[in-house]
Enzyme design. Structure first.
Site, PDB file in Angstrom:
ATOM      1  CB  THR A 196      -1.006   0.014   1.177  1.00 39.33           C
ATOM      2  OG1 THR A 196      -0.311   0.164   2.412  1.00 39.33           O
ATOM      3  CG2 THR A 196      -1.825  -1.263   1.209  1.00 39.33           C
ATOM      4  N   PRO A 241      -0.990   7.024   0.776  1.00 39.93           N
ATOM      5  CG  PRO A 241      -0.120   5.728   2.512  1.00 39.93           C
ATOM      6  CD  PRO A 241      -0.479   7.134   2.143  1.00 39.93           C
ATOM      7  CG  LEU A 242      -5.615   5.798  -2.447  1.00 37.02           C
ATOM      8  CD1 LEU A 242      -6.356   5.831  -3.769  1.00 37.02           C
ATOM      9  CD2 LEU A 242      -6.555   6.244  -1.323  1.00 37.02           C
ATOM     10  CG  HIS A 243      -3.254   2.190   3.700  1.00 37.75           C
ATOM     11  ND1 HIS A 243      -1.929   1.848   3.808  1.00 37.75           N
ATOM     12  CD2 HIS A 243      -3.379   3.407   4.302  1.00 37.75           C
ATOM     13  CE1 HIS A 243      -1.279   2.808   4.446  1.00 37.75           C
ATOM     14  NE2 HIS A 243      -2.130   3.765   4.748  1.00 37.75           N
ATOM     15  CG  ASP A 244      -8.534   0.350   3.848  1.00 38.99           C
ATOM     16  OD1 ASP A 244      -7.614  -0.385   4.248  1.00 38.99           O
ATOM     17  OD2 ASP A 244      -9.171   1.108   4.597  1.00 38.99           O
TER      18      ASP A 244
END
Ligand code: BDR
Ligand code: CA
Length: 313
Positions: A196, A241-244
């Site tokens: 991520t 950060p676009l984790h999900d």
């Protein structure tokens, strides 16, 4: 191929919101059975509110949203307003939700759905602490083998931790729940910080989303602009950060990610390293593999997918 049935278990969170929107924009690949909310980034009352605000933003008041556990299984709740703001969804101005929460507890819904749907036809997508999922497994162990797969955001190996030096937030908040899930035997696909942190909303990527020009795109651009200030200050990185959304992107286009099938265990007792995901990346133990632990992401491919899908809403 028919779309894959999923349940998103979530604690929105700006990046959770983008994951929900990506799923709603992808009906050919994803059949979203419901959204179950858990306490995490902010307390349950707010995560259950934010999930409905996101559905309404996408014009999807038909989505079933359930509230679940309001605290971890064995410890006090740790939240992350320092990252996501006081509401959990700071950034855009969105109206209060009008759509109601579903009656009943998210855990009951998870158990009933897994009992009723054909065995191994439902994928769980947890993008918050694992409390709801683990509580369902504890309550009704017979549903465990009925889960098709769990695709989750959590943990880290090379990036180690973001909430303590050793632990990632979702796992740290409820390590006991994470331990139950990681030792459940369900096929696991894990999006750790290692991937991520490769998926950053840089200025040009944010600009491309904003340029779509719709209310959804504007709200996403405002959410990520808010969310990124924290990571810029902390890591000096190029954007949030676009984790999900990595979990949903994986379900739509799995070749955007690569990793290793390894053993992953959760530290549940040490004060120093509580919530650490001990991933045997180098195969140095004789512990049996239990998870596909991702290590790299095609960030440009991810953002072209996301931008194209958001333009559909
Ligand atoms: C995870 O923690 C939350 O703050 C995010 O929504 C994501 O699920 C990243 O560590
Ligand atoms: Ca989350």
């Amino acid at each position: 191929m028919s779309p894959r049935k999923i349940i998103i278990d979530t604690d929105p969170g700006q990046d959770d919101a983008v994951a929900i929107l990506l799923a709603l924009a992808s009906p050919e690949e994803i059949d979203l059975l419901s959204i179950t909310c858990v306490a995490g980034n902010v307390p349950l009352e707010l995560t259950a509110r934010n999930a409905r605000m996101v559905c309404e933003l996408a014009g999807r008041t038909d989505v079933k949203v359930f509230a679940g556990c309001d605290r971890p299984m064995g410890r006090d709740l740790v939240t992350a307003e320092h990252v996501h703001g006081k509401t959990g969804l700071d950034g855009p101005t969105l109206p209060d939700p009008q759509m109601p929460l579903q009656d009943g507890h998210a855990v009951e819904f998870l158990v009933e759905t897994l009992r009723q749907e054909p065995a191994r036809s439902v994928t769980l997508v947890p993008i918050g602490p694992l409390t709801n999922i683990a509580t369902a497994f504890r309550k009704a162990p017979e549903v465990i083998e009925r889960v098709q797969e769990i695709v989750l955001m959590g943990g880290a190996y090379f990036q180690v931790g973001n909430v303590t030096p050793a632990a990632e937030f979702n796992i740290y908040v409820d390590p006991q729940a994470a331990d139950i899930v990681f030792s459940s035997g369900v096929p696991l696909t894990v999006m750790p910080l290692d991937v991520t942190h490769q998926v950053l909303v840089t200025g040009p990527r944010n600009g491309a989303i904003r340029a779509i020009g719709t209310p959804v795109a504007k709200a996403v651009a405002e959410m990520t602009a808010f969310f990124e200030r924290y990571d810029r200050e902390k890591y000096g990185s190029d954007g949030a950060p676009l984790h999900d959304p990595c979990t949903i992107a994986y379900l739509i286009q799995p070749d955007l990610f690569s990793g290793r099938y390894v053993n992953v265990e959760i530290e549940t007792t040490s004060e120093l390293t509580l919530g650490m995901t001990v991933a045997d990346w180098w195969g140095v133990s004789d512990r049996a593999p239990n998870a596909t632990f991702m290590g790299s992401a095609d960030a440009d491919g991810f953002f072209s997918l996301l931008t194209e899908r958001l333009s559909r809403l």
